[in-house]
Design an enzyme around this catalytic site. Structure first.
Site, PDB file in Angstrom:
ATOM      1  N   GLY A  26      38.675  38.506  19.782  1.00  0.00           N
ATOM      2  CA  GLY A  26      38.395  37.678  18.910  1.00  0.00           C
ATOM      3  C   GLY A  26      37.754  38.072  17.684  1.00  0.00           C
ATOM      4  CG  ASP A  81      34.327  38.631  24.443  1.00  0.00           C
ATOM      5  OD1 ASP A  81      34.660  38.487  23.281  1.00  0.00           O
ATOM      6  OD2 ASP A  81      35.038  38.545  25.602  1.00  0.00           O
ATOM      7  N   GLY A  82      32.323  38.036  22.120  1.00  0.00           N
ATOM      8  CA  GLY A  82      31.901  36.574  21.544  1.00  0.00           C
ATOM      9  C   GLY A  82      32.111  35.479  22.624  1.00  0.00           C
ATOM     10  CD  GLU A 103      38.095  36.738  26.924  1.00  0.00           C
ATOM     11  OE1 GLU A 103      37.087  35.795  27.309  1.00  0.00           O
ATOM     12  OE2 GLU A 103      38.663  36.862  25.710  1.00  0.00           O
TER      13      GLU A 103
HETATM   14  C1  5RP Z   1      38.320  34.675  23.385  1.00  0.00           C
HETATM   15  C2  5RP Z   1      36.924  34.386  23.406  1.00  0.00           C
HETATM   16  C3  5RP Z   1      36.416  34.641  22.153  1.00  0.00           C
HETATM   17  O1  5RP Z   1      35.241  35.690  22.362  1.00  0.00           O
HETATM   18  C4  5RP Z   1      35.719  33.246  21.695  1.00  0.00           C
HETATM   19  O2  5RP Z   1      36.775  32.350  21.331  1.00  0.00           O
HETATM   20  C5  5RP Z   1      35.055  33.645  20.103  1.00  0.00           C
HETATM   21  O3  5RP Z   1      36.033  34.069  19.071  1.00  0.00           O
HETATM   22  P1  5RP Z   1      35.507  34.242  17.762  1.00  0.00           P
HETATM   23  O4  5RP Z   1      34.716  35.633  17.891  1.00  0.00           O
HETATM   24  O5  5RP Z   1      36.629  34.610  16.949  1.00  0.00           O
HETATM   25  O6  5RP Z   1      34.498  33.247  17.051  1.00  0.00           O
HETATM   26  O7  5RP Z   1      36.359  34.003  24.430  1.00  0.00           O
HETATM   27  O8  5RP Z   1      38.869  34.386  24.683  1.00  0.00           O
END
Ligand code: 5RP
Length: 226
Positions: A26, A81-82, A103
């Site tokens: 992401g 991760d986000g 993930e």
């Molecule tokens: C991908 C995810 C991402 O971490 C989530 O969608 C957040 O994305 P971003 O950092 O672009 O806002 O779970 O599967």
């Protein structure tokens, strides 16, 4: 510098020499990959990275981070991760992308999991802003959909971006987007989804996060699980 970059740089400070680090997917995770690669190149930080998606693998490779394949990993030191939603109890909703299986494997397989968000991701309950993605084996979708409806939810197959076909995950699964009319208890729903055969993975990350780093207009708050 925007808030996503700021929070990612803060997380990269938690990487120590010799660590094995999981890379999320992401826009926020991308900033983390960039900063980790910078520290590797400029500071000589020794690190081994494992990516949660093809797109993060490509980015890490392009930036020169040493990568290891998941099948060669027994354990990671840190996963970063986000998330799409975070509750006050640190339950997460993830999976706007298509790589839930990897993930969650990396998040569960790490000693620590740091979640990077900005304030807009904070919610009172899971499913408040986004449907809950449920990744299903293609032949199972109808049976799984019925089970989800029996739980009181509505489940619709996710369309691809062009809206001319179905969304397919990195590993060939379909996605059912699950919604409820009333707020749900994420701990109970997590358990119920774990128990349904045919579900490859789902977007509730319950009791996995070690810390949530929240960016808000140039400031970062670190909340560590007690
Ligand atoms: C991908 C995810 C991402 O971490 C989530 O969608 C957040 O994305 P971003 O950092 O672009 O806002 O779970 O599967």
């Amino acid at each position: 510098m925007n808030d996503k970059e700021l929070v990612a740089i803060r997380a990269a400070r938690h990487v120590q020499d010799g660590m094995t680090v999981g890379l999320g997917t992401g826009s926020t995770a991308n900033f983390f990959i960039q900063e980790l690669a910078r520290r590797h190149k400029e500071e000589g930080l020794r690190v081994t990275a494992a990516a949660s998606s093809v797109v993060s693998t490509i980015k890490a490779q392009a930036l020169g981070l040493p990568l290891v394949a998941l099948e060669h990993l027994g354990r990671l030191d840190l996963y970063v991760d986000g998330a799409d939603e975070v509750t006050p109890q640190m339950a997460l909703l993830k999976g706007r992308g298509y790589d839930l299986v990897r993930e969650k494997l990396l998040a569960r397989g790490s000693d620590r999991f740091i979640v990077l968000v900005d304030k807009s991701k904070l919610v009172s309950h899971i499913g408040e802003k986004f449907p809950i993605p449920v990744e299903v084996m293609p032949f199972a979708w109808q049976l799984v959909k019925n089970r989800l409806q029996a739980l009181g939810g509505q489940a619709e197959l996710r369309q691809n971006a062009a809206k001319d076909g179905l969304a397919i995950t990195s590993y060939g699964s379909l996605v059912l987007d699950l919604t409820f009319d009333a707020p749900v208890d994420s701990a109970a729903l997590n358990q119920q989804l774990n128990d349904i055969p045919g579900i490859a993975e789902h977007g509730i990350f319950q009791d996995i996060a070690s810390a949530v780093f929240i960016a808000d207009n140039g400031n970062v708050e670190e909340i560590w699980k007690k």
